[in-house]
Scaffold this active site. Structure first.
Site, PDB file in Angstrom:
ATOM      1  N   ASP A 154       0.859  -1.181   0.000  1.00  0.00           N
ATOM      2  CA  ASP A 154       0.000   0.000   0.000  1.00  0.00           C
ATOM      3  C   ASP A 154       0.898   1.235   0.000  1.00  0.00           C
ATOM      4  O   ASP A 154       1.789   1.356   0.850  1.00  0.00           O
ATOM      5  CB  ASP A 154      -0.911   0.012   1.225  1.00  0.00           C
ATOM      6  N   GLU A 157      -0.907  -1.721  -6.257  1.00  0.00           N
ATOM      7  CA  GLU A 157      -2.085  -1.070  -6.830  1.00  0.00           C
ATOM      8  C   GLU A 157      -1.749  -0.390  -8.150  1.00  0.00           C
ATOM      9  O   GLU A 157      -0.635   0.091  -8.349  1.00  0.00           O
ATOM     10  CB  GLU A 157      -2.626   0.000  -5.874  1.00  0.00           C
ATOM     11  N   ASP A 163      -3.405   1.343   6.880  1.00  0.00           N
ATOM     12  CA  ASP A 163      -2.505   1.061   5.756  1.00  0.00           C
ATOM     13  C   ASP A 163      -2.188  -0.434   5.669  1.00  0.00           C
ATOM     14  O   ASP A 163      -2.108  -0.999   4.567  1.00  0.00           O
ATOM     15  CB  ASP A 163      -1.218   1.869   5.899  1.00  0.00           C
TER      16      ASP A 163
END
Length: 426
Positions: free
Chosen positions: A197, A281, A377
């Site tokens: 993340d 991501e 997170d």
């Protein structure tokens, strides 16, 4: 397996060598822009013009511009190669985008090269020596054609066979990058899988709770940057004092960028070495960092807060971290998976319930369904890992198809044009 690596070193040319390097950069820019203009004209007329045709015209160009005789010849040739490489990358990316569209794969247009543009002064301040036979490297100096021996800081040895050497200038400081080919056996990475993340508060957070920091500017450094900005604006445009102030500002920014990039390299190397599968991501940084000022009809709110958040995220450089992981995972035998970031910060990693209200503060996530208490997170990183390793490509509790997991082969196909663009801008 053949690995291609690059080694960058700081060099310290004397005054004459620095002048030669600066003039060589300017001459390569001149050749590039003239060739690009000629190539554009031929394309408008639907006529072919190869790079060999343009290289043959370099002799006539030197007769028109006498100062080109004083420059090394091979870097001028490489400027012509760069023009045609830029066009090849553009058309290859265009073809790849059409193929992906026919297969129903949605690709990000920003990952593909655009139409070649003219080089401006102050950008792409570099030139390339393509013949390794003309380059000699010793522990404390390097020999470059026309320049002779230049002092170099060899902080690590070069492994592999040198293919070419690039000289570049950043904020008045000089560097050389040696590109090498190295034969190496890559073992299969048996390490555990990890989700990543990326955020502005905690730069790099893994699904196991590991946090990697990226150095930010300290308050004193921030004040120095602000003072340097004000000094530039106070100086008269076109004056020597303004150029000195701009150079001071550029050096402060380059120093901070080097620190951030060094930390990113160390973090991505550790991640790629120790994890067999890395899930990250697919962040749309341009959309995430849009200006919050708005328009006169629809003014934005919390503009300063949004600007600070945007600056913090851009300092992390998510796309740079992803690019580093792309090639380092290949070096260390691990697999990189890119997933859709939708709902990863709103979903409980324990029970899979999607509830935006569960994130009660920036530093605490409490699930309203199961009562799980997590660091937000770490929770998001676990959700990213679930997305990347799930066979269905979805998080538990989410509708099928609301997220997308891109496999390694599919992900490489989707960004093939983008990687070509990076090679064209080397």
């Amino acid at each position: 397996m053949l690995l291609r690596k690059a080694y960058r070193y700081r060099i310290y040319p004397d005054a004459a060598q620095e002048k030669l390097f600066g003039r060589t950069i300017g001459c390569c820019r001149l050749v590039y822009n003239l060739c690009l203009e000629q190539k554009n004209e031929y394309l408008r007329r639907r006529k072919s013009l190869s790079k060999f045709d343009q290289i043959k015209e370099l002799t006539a160009l030197k007769e028109e511009f006498d100062f080109l005789y004083e420059m090394p010849h091979h870097p001028l040739q490489q400027a012509v190669y760069d023009v045609h490489a830029a066009f090849d990358n553009y058309f290859a990316g265009l073809k790849r985008r059409r193929e992906l569209a026919m297969r129903g794969i949605k690709a990000n247009p920003e990952d593909f090269p655009k139409w070649p543009t003219f080089h401006k002064r102050g950008r792409k301040e570099s030139f390339r020596y393509p013949d390794p036979k003309q380059i000699k490297i010793e522990p404390e100096r390097i020999f470059l054609p026309k320049a002779g021996w230049v002092r170099i800081a060899m902080h690590r040895p070069i492994a592999g066979k040198i293919k070419n050497v690039t000289v570049s200038a950043i904020a008045g400081e000089w560097f050389v990058s040696a590109q090498t080919d190295l034969e190496s056996e890559i073992p299969v990475n048996r390490g555990p899988a990890a989700g990543i993340d990326l955020g502005s508060a905690q730069p790099i957070v893994l699904s196991d709770g590991t946090v990697f920091g990226i150095p930010r500017a300290a308050p004193t450094e921030r004040r120095k940057l602000e003072d340097a900005h004000r000094t530039v604006h106070r100086r008269k445009k076109g004056s020597k004092n303004r150029e000195k102030a701009k150079l001071r500002l550029a050096r402060l920014q380059a120093k901070a960028a080097r620190r951030r990039r060094d930390a990113a390299h160390k973090a991505t190397t550790t991640i790629a070495k120790n994890h067999g599968v890395v899930v990250i991501e697919d962040l749309k940084v341009k959309q995430l960092t849009k200006r919050g000022r708005g328009t006169a009809e629809d003014p934005g709110t919390l503009v300063k807060k949004r600007a600070n958040e945007n600056r913090a995220l851009l300092e992390i450089a998510p796309r740079t971290i992803r690019t580093m992981l792309e090639y380092k995972c290949r070096w260390y035998g691990s697999t990189l998976v890119v997933v859709d970031p939708a709902h990863t910060s709103e979903t409980c990693s324990a029970c899979g319930v999607v509830d935006p209200e569960s994130r009660i503060t920036r530093a605490r996530y409490v699930c309203g369904a199961c009562g799980g208490d997590f660091d937000p997170d770490v929770n998001a990183a676990r959700n990213i890992l679930i997305k990347g390793t799930s066979a269905t490509g979805g998080l538990p509790g989410m509708a099928c198809g609301s997220s997308q997991t891109i496999g390694r082969k599919q992900e490489e196909d989707a960004r093939e044009g983008g990687s070509s663009a990076l090679q064209g801008r080397e």
